[in-house]
Motif scaffolding. Structure first.
Motif, PDB file in Angstrom:
ATOM      1  N   UNK A 227      47.330  -1.984   3.396  1.00 23.84           N
ATOM      2  CA  UNK A 227      47.864  -3.286   3.762  1.00 23.84           C
ATOM      3  C   UNK A 227      47.277  -4.340   2.837  1.00 23.84           C
ATOM      4  N   UNK A 228      47.605  -5.595   3.115  1.00 19.76           N
ATOM      5  CA  UNK A 228      47.119  -6.674   2.258  1.00 19.76           C
ATOM      6  C   UNK A 228      45.730  -7.106   2.666  1.00 19.76           C
ATOM      7  N   UNK A 229      44.991  -7.582   1.697  1.00 16.32           N
ATOM      8  CA  UNK A 229      43.784  -8.311   2.017  1.00 16.32           C
ATOM      9  C   UNK A 229      44.217  -9.722   2.396  1.00 16.32           C
ATOM     10  N   UNK A 230      43.633 -10.284   3.465  1.00 17.23           N
ATOM     11  CA  UNK A 230      44.088 -11.610   3.902  1.00 17.23           C
ATOM     12  C   UNK A 230      43.631 -12.753   3.008  1.00 17.23           C
ATOM     13  N   UNK A 231      42.606 -12.530   2.172  1.00 17.49           N
ATOM     14  CA  UNK A 231      42.073 -13.627   1.367  1.00 17.49           C
ATOM     15  C   UNK A 231      42.414 -13.530  -0.103  1.00 17.49           C
ATOM     16  N   UNK A 232      42.226 -12.330  -0.630  1.00 20.27           N
ATOM     17  CA  UNK A 232      42.293 -12.183  -2.079  1.00 20.27           C
ATOM     18  C   UNK A 232      43.541 -11.423  -2.505  1.00 20.27           C
ATOM     19  N   UNK A 233      43.914 -11.542  -3.782  1.00 22.80           N
ATOM     20  CA  UNK A 233      45.052 -10.761  -4.286  1.00 22.80           C
ATOM     21  C   UNK A 233      44.646  -9.302  -4.441  1.00 22.80           C
ATOM     22  N   UNK A 234      44.524  -8.608  -3.334  1.00 25.97           N
ATOM     23  CA  UNK A 234      44.077  -7.219  -3.364  1.00 25.97           C
ATOM     24  C   UNK A 234      44.658  -6.478  -2.170  1.00 25.97           C
TER      25      UNK A 234
END
Lengths: 155, 155
Positions: B36-43
């Motif tokens: 899934x997505x990291x909520x803070x960083x583009x990762x």
DNA sequence: AAATGAGTTGATCTATAAGCCGGATTCTGT
DNA sequence: ACAGAATCCGGCTTATAGATCAACTCATTT
């Protein structure tokens, strides 16, 4: 696990744990060790397996949106690699190029191993000497201000 | 599940979980993972199944009126996709175009996988390097001020 | 001075990441 | 509904990095 030795990294970036440290690991029933970065200084840290388990569990338990916490998790957890005794009961640690870069340890370099009781530190020999004599280290030292939640963890 | 490696996404956007991580998943009896997505960083974040269950349950349990909470629910829950071991006990993760966009990972790109113990992070290699050296990331980092209700969850 | 143990180095071998290919499935536009 | 295109998924091959094994040299001890 105290004392101080200087050994050399071989041409492939391998580090052989000296016998006197290996013996102590055996006495303490430690089957493997973990190498990772020091979060502040250009150096590497080596933890016996059981110590590492404790530290990594505590680090993982912290909620990960605080940038400082995430930075610590990245540097400490993200750079960790495990090594065990080989069939000849030696212990060779392959240092990744990233670890060597951080600690300014080139291939075939001389490094100082400092026993700190429950862990070791590995320094580029020159950097260690400079640190001892109060000279300036070539690498910028990170500013790490620990939040309260980290005050109880001893890296 | 520690340490970091850099591998490449294939021409079709698939990511092969490296062997050393797969082994750890097997040891822990994890049969599948969730990207899934990291909520803070583009990762991207990869959780072992059991960890994901815990986190997603906690997230779902939160009341949905706080905009920050709802944002986290959308980004984390809404982007999740499951992968399992294939018949050859390999593990291929197909990254959706949305996930790849967020993390700035094009097809055939090189990515860094950072093992954080109970989870992984997947970064575009360049972004990871920039983060390490303190350079600016191309994507705006989200300002996240956690409400009390989230202080106990470690993503 | 011989022998033992340890650090270091070189060589070999194995596991695997990565690229390629072909077939299957889904999607899209007409 | 159909055809074409794009996407998805498994198998196979090869170059390479990492692990294993073996040997040499140096130092220390008896």
């Amino acid at each position: 696990m105290f004392g101080f030795t200087t050994i050399s990294v071989d041409s492939k970036g391998r580090l052989a744990i000296p016998a006197k440290y290996r013996e102590q690991l055996l006495v303490q029933n430690e089957e493997n060790i973990v190498v990772t970065r020091d979060p502040q200084y250009p150096a590497l840290k080596i933890y016996p397996g059981s110590i590492w388990n404790k530290i990594s569990m505590e680090l993982q338990g912290l909620q990960g949106l605080d940038p400082i916490v995430r930075n610590l998790q990245w540097t400490i957890l993200g750079n960790a690699s495990v090594s065990s005794f080989d069939p000849n009961s030696r212990m060779l640690v392959l240092l990744s190029s990233e670890l060597r870069e951080y600690a300014e340890i080139s291939k075939s370099a001389k490094v100082s191993i400092i026993g700190m009781g429950n862990k070791f530190e590995v320094w580029n020999e020159k950097n260690w000497e400079m640190r001892q004599t109060g000279g300036a280290l070539s690498t910028e030292i990170l500013e790490v201000v620990l939040p309260e939640s980290l005050k109880t963890i001893s890296f």
